[in-house]
Design a protein around this motif. Structure first.
Motif, mmCIF file in Angstrom:
data_model
loop_
_atom_site.group_PDB
_atom_site.id
_atom_site.type_symbol
_atom_site.label_atom_id
_atom_site.label_comp_id
_atom_site.label_asym_id
_atom_site.label_seq_id
_atom_site.Cartn_x
_atom_site.Cartn_y
_atom_site.Cartn_z
ATOM 1 N N LEU A 1 4.616 34.000 -2.057
ATOM 2 C CA LEU A 1 4.029 35.213 -1.449
ATOM 3 C C LEU A 1 5.122 36.032 -0.746
ATOM 4 O O LEU A 1 5.167 37.262 -0.852
ATOM 5 C CB LEU A 1 2.938 34.812 -0.456
ATOM 6 N N CYS A 2 6.015 35.325 -0.052
ATOM 7 C CA CYS A 2 7.052 36.019 0.739
ATOM 8 C C CYS A 2 8.036 36.779 -0.161
ATOM 9 O O CYS A 2 8.659 37.742 0.298
ATOM 10 C CB CYS A 2 7.811 35.031 1.620
ATOM 11 N N LYS A 3 8.147 36.349 -1.423
ATOM 12 C CA LYS A 3 9.078 37.034 -2.334
ATOM 13 C C LYS A 3 8.711 38.510 -2.518
ATOM 14 O O LYS A 3 9.557 39.342 -2.819
ATOM 15 C CB LYS A 3 9.087 36.341 -3.702
ATOM 16 N N ALA A 4 7.429 38.820 -2.355
ATOM 17 C CA ALA A 4 6.999 40.215 -2.510
ATOM 18 C C ALA A 4 7.419 41.072 -1.316
ATOM 19 O O ALA A 4 7.212 42.290 -1.319
ATOM 20 C CB ALA A 4 5.484 40.248 -2.680
ATOM 21 N N PHE A 5 7.973 40.419 -0.267
ATOM 22 C CA PHE A 5 8.403 41.154 0.936
ATOM 23 C C PHE A 5 9.879 40.860 1.185
ATOM 24 O O PHE A 5 10.225 40.013 2.004
ATOM 25 C CB PHE A 5 7.520 40.750 2.135
ATOM 26 N N PRO A 6 10.747 41.540 0.455
ATOM 27 C CA PRO A 6 12.176 41.225 0.502
ATOM 28 C C PRO A 6 12.853 41.714 1.781
ATOM 29 O O PRO A 6 12.218 42.365 2.621
ATOM 30 C CB PRO A 6 12.722 41.989 -0.713
ATOM 31 N N ASP A 7 14.146 41.427 1.896
ATOM 32 C CA ASP A 7 14.925 41.825 3.083
ATOM 33 C C ASP A 7 14.715 43.297 3.419
ATOM 34 O O ASP A 7 14.587 43.663 4.580
ATOM 35 C CB ASP A 7 16.436 41.623 2.828
ATOM 36 N N SER A 8 14.702 44.139 2.368
ATOM 37 C CA SER A 8 14.639 45.587 2.612
ATOM 38 C C SER A 8 13.331 45.973 3.328
ATOM 39 O O SER A 8 13.306 46.869 4.163
ATOM 40 C CB SER A 8 14.766 46.354 1.295
ATOM 41 N N TYR A 9 12.232 45.260 3.005
ATOM 42 C CA TYR A 9 10.949 45.536 3.660
ATOM 43 C C TYR A 9 11.079 45.330 5.173
ATOM 44 O O TYR A 9 10.702 46.195 5.966
ATOM 45 C CB TYR A 9 9.874 44.606 3.075
ATOM 46 N N ALA B 1 0.119 24.106 9.115
ATOM 47 C CA ALA B 1 0.270 25.455 9.704
ATOM 48 C C ALA B 1 1.741 25.720 9.985
ATOM 49 O O ALA B 1 2.251 26.829 9.781
ATOM 50 C CB ALA B 1 -0.553 25.551 10.983
ATOM 51 N N SER B 2 2.434 24.693 10.451
ATOM 52 C CA SER B 2 3.851 24.886 10.795
ATOM 53 C C SER B 2 4.695 25.118 9.542
ATOM 54 O O SER B 2 5.692 25.841 9.583
ATOM 55 C CB SER B 2 4.369 23.707 11.624
ATOM 56 N N ILE B 3 4.278 24.540 8.425
ATOM 57 C CA ILE B 3 5.009 24.773 7.160
ATOM 58 C C ILE B 3 4.873 26.248 6.757
ATOM 59 O O ILE B 3 5.822 26.872 6.291
ATOM 60 C CB ILE B 3 4.484 23.835 6.052
ATOM 61 N N ILE B 4 3.687 26.793 6.961
ATOM 62 C CA ILE B 4 3.461 28.210 6.611
ATOM 63 C C ILE B 4 4.419 29.094 7.419
ATOM 64 O O ILE B 4 5.129 29.942 6.863
ATOM 65 C CB ILE B 4 1.986 28.603 6.882
ATOM 66 N N LEU B 5 4.489 28.853 8.729
ATOM 67 C CA LEU B 5 5.350 29.696 9.582
ATOM 68 C C LEU B 5 6.827 29.454 9.264
ATOM 69 O O LEU B 5 7.640 30.385 9.238
ATOM 70 C CB LEU B 5 5.050 29.431 11.058
ATOM 71 N N GLU B 6 7.178 28.201 9.003
ATOM 72 C CA GLU B 6 8.580 27.890 8.660
ATOM 73 C C GLU B 6 9.003 28.662 7.406
ATOM 74 O O GLU B 6 10.061 29.290 7.377
ATOM 75 C CB GLU B 6 8.721 26.387 8.405
ATOM 76 N N GLY C 1 -1.144 13.949 0.756
ATOM 77 C CA GLY C 1 -0.778 14.891 1.810
ATOM 78 C C GLY C 1 0.570 15.538 1.526
ATOM 79 O O GLY C 1 0.757 16.740 1.740
ATOM 80 N N ALA C 2 1.502 14.724 1.020
ATOM 81 C CA ALA C 2 2.858 15.249 0.760
ATOM 82 C C ALA C 2 2.824 16.281 -0.364
ATOM 83 O O ALA C 2 3.499 17.318 -0.298
ATOM 84 C CB ALA C 2 3.785 14.098 0.398
ATOM 85 N N GLU C 3 2.000 16.006 -1.385
ATOM 86 C CA GLU C 3 1.890 16.963 -2.510
ATOM 87 C C GLU C 3 1.253 18.275 -2.043
ATOM 88 O O GLU C 3 1.698 19.355 -2.426
ATOM 89 C CB GLU C 3 1.047 16.355 -3.644
ATOM 90 N N LEU C 4 0.234 18.125 -1.207
ATOM 91 C CA LEU C 4 -0.434 19.320 -0.685
ATOM 92 C C LEU C 4 0.571 20.182 0.095
ATOM 93 O O LEU C 4 0.630 21.401 -0.066
ATOM 94 C CB LEU C 4 -1.583 18.893 0.235
ATOM 95 N N GLN C 5 1.393 19.513 0.898
ATOM 96 C CA GLN C 5 2.382 20.256 1.697
ATOM 97 C C GLN C 5 3.414 20.937 0.798
ATOM 98 O O GLN C 5 3.833 22.057 1.062
ATOM 99 C CB GLN C 5 3.072 19.321 2.692
ATOM 100 N N GLN C 6 3.797 20.218 -0.266
ATOM 101 C CA GLN C 6 4.777 20.801 -1.207
ATOM 102 C C GLN C 6 4.218 22.045 -1.891
ATOM 103 O O GLN C 6 4.889 23.065 -2.021
ATOM 104 C CB GLN C 6 5.109 19.776 -2.285
ATOM 105 N N ASP C 7 2.970 21.938 -2.318
ATOM 106 C CA ASP C 7 2.308 23.074 -2.982
ATOM 107 C C ASP C 7 2.171 24.258 -2.028
ATOM 108 O O ASP C 7 2.387 25.407 -2.404
ATOM 109 C CB ASP C 7 0.904 22.682 -3.466
ATOM 110 N N ALA D 1 5.480 25.938 -1.556
ATOM 111 C CA ALA D 1 5.862 26.735 -2.728
ATOM 112 C C ALA D 1 5.043 28.031 -2.789
ATOM 113 O O ALA D 1 5.568 29.105 -3.105
ATOM 114 C CB ALA D 1 5.651 25.919 -3.995
ATOM 115 N N ALA D 2 3.758 27.921 -2.448
ATOM 116 C CA ALA D 2 2.883 29.102 -2.536
ATOM 117 C C ALA D 2 3.263 30.143 -1.490
ATOM 118 O O ALA D 2 3.285 31.344 -1.773
ATOM 119 C CB ALA D 2 1.424 28.669 -2.366
#
Ligand SMILES: Cc1cc2nc3c(=O)[nH]c(=O)nc-3n(C[C@H](O)[C@H](O)[C@H](O)COP(=O)(O)OP(=O)(O)OC[C@H]3O[C@@H](n4cnc5c(N)ncnc54)[C@H](O)[C@@H]3O)c2cc1C
Length: 385
Positions: free
Chosen positions: A17-25, A67-72, A3-9, A12-13
């Motif tokens: 994804l969020c890197k493609a949407f920088p501050d300027s966006y 789900a909460s990790i995604i939003l965090e 479970g911990a590895e799944l959460q880590q992955d 990271a994923a």
């Protein structure tokens, strides 16, 4: 995979994804008060907004912890999960109380992104936090409900296909307890707008796509009812713990973002011949904000664990929301102070996130109402309202 590895992955994923949407966006959308369409599309296509949908309906069948990790991680990247979080916290109502026909009709389409369930209609202009007093009425007429009333602060209504709507199906004067007679409807807004439903945007201090809804005899089929008629208040309460935990995670994400930005700036900004972060007057508030964010995170993790095990987590979910909203707001203030004048400049993004995280002292539930819950239901003090 553990479970911990799944959460880590997963963490990271989402970060990737969020890197493609920088501050300027986010900054540019904020200036134009526009909805982050491309971001929500990318999240949907990657399957993240279907995290809580069971695999048999096309989702990934994850828990609230994941789900909460995604939003965090969204908020931690400098983005704002407010654009899409409702799909996660409305999901429980459909999963737990929806009929098999409703689940088969909606869940696979929500999972694929064909339909969006991003709007949740509870608040009304004259009701405030006292939900049982809500006045929007749905009257049964043959195989239809006819809805009349008004909602306010219904976020993302213009960007959602479906609306989970709380209405009175029995007027308050005709029920024994004021919690009775409320019902939940899953309204298809594609058919409703222009036929009894009008959506009017409300401009707010941050980019939140929130709206007012006017129902003028909107007719919907009776099979939009979720669960049993009159039991809506119980279904609403059922979903609140997930909502509290998910919002707490967003606040933790915000808090970490503020602490990281403030620390970085305090190391780089040189005044009086040394980095401002060398002064204890600057570094101690950042350190304290960090401590409070991390402490709030522990309560959020605890609440999510209890939730996913199906155990009672009302106290923990409320405490997590309160602690995390306070911690992110403290971190926001500290970041503005650390940046000095630049904290107010749009180009540095601190002021934008400051405005965004301020919301969580008030919505989806205000701090006072959480304290009232703790006082009454955990400490046994007399009900104060
Ligand atoms: C940007 C934004 C987005 C939102 N999105 C949604 C949404 O999508 N769907 C939806 O249904 N709602 C939404 N809301 C509404 C939100 O949930 C409410 O604003 C919130 O629950 C507070 O209700 P209220 O604004 O009516 O405040 P009120 O209930 O009028 O309260 C005003 C103040 O008085 C305090 N107060 C009230 N009663 C007591 C008491 N008994 N003891 C102590 N203090 C008290 C409150 O804590 C608050 O600080 C949104 C709000 C905002 C601002």
């Amino acid at each position: 995979m553990s479970g911990a590895e799944l959460q880590q992955d997963l963490r990271a994923a989402v970060r990737d994804l969020c890197k493609a949407f920088p501050d300027s966006y986010w900054r540019e959308l904020d200036a134009r008060r526009e909805y982050p369409e491309a971001f929500v599309k990318a999240l949907t296509e990657a399957g993240y907004l279907a995290a809580l949908i069971p695999e048999e309906y096309g989702g990934s069948g994850l828990g609230v912890a994941e789900a909460s990790i995604i939003l965090e991680e969204i908020n931690r990247s400098g983005a704002n999960a407010g654009a899409c979080h409702a799909q996660m916290y409305t999901m429980g109502t459909l999963l737990r109380h929806g009929s098999e026909t409703q689940k088969r009709a909606f869940l696979p389409k929500i999972a694929s992104g064909e339909l969006r369930l991003q709007a949740f209609g509870v608040s009304e202009p004259t009701t405030g936090s006292d939900t049982t007093q809500l006045k929007t009425l749905a009257v049964r007429k043959g195989d239809r409900y006819v809805i009349r009333g008004q909602k306010v602060w219904i976020s993302r209504a213009e960007h959602s296909d479906l609306l989970l709507l709380v209405v009175r199906t029995t007027p308050i004067e005709q029920v024994k307890k004021r919690t009775e007679g409320l019902s939940m409807l899953l309204v298809d807004m594609r058919e409703a707008v222009g036929h009894g439903l009008t959506i009017r945007p409300i401009r707010t201090m941050m980019n939140h796509a929130t709206t007012e809804l006017f129902f003028d005899d909107l007719e919907v089929p009776v099979d939009t009812l979720i669960g049993e008629e009159g039991k809506g208040f119980r279904y609403l309460l059922d979903g609140l713990n997930a909502e509290r935990i998910l919002i707490a995670a967003e606040c933790v994400g915000d808090g970490r973002w503020f602490v990281e930005r403030a620390s970085k700036y305090a190391k780089e900004r040189v005044v009086f011949g040394r980095p401002i972060g060398q002064n204890q007057g600057v570094q101690f508030p950042i350190a304290r904000a960090h401590v409070n964010v991390e402490a709030a995170d522990l309560m959020r993790i605890r609440a999510a664990e209890l939730f996913d095990r199906g155990e009672n987590c009302g106290a923990e979910a409320n405490m997590a929301k309160l602690l995390a909203a306070d911690a992110s707001w403290e971190a926001a203030n500290v970041a503005v102070q650390t940046y000095g004048g630049f904290g107010f400049a749009e180009d540095y993004d601190i002021e934008r996130k400051f405005r965004e995280t301020r919301l969580y002292q008030v919505a989806p539930i205000s701090t006072n109402l959480i304290l009232a819950f703790m006082a009454e239901h955990v400490l046994g003090l007399p009900r104060s309202y």
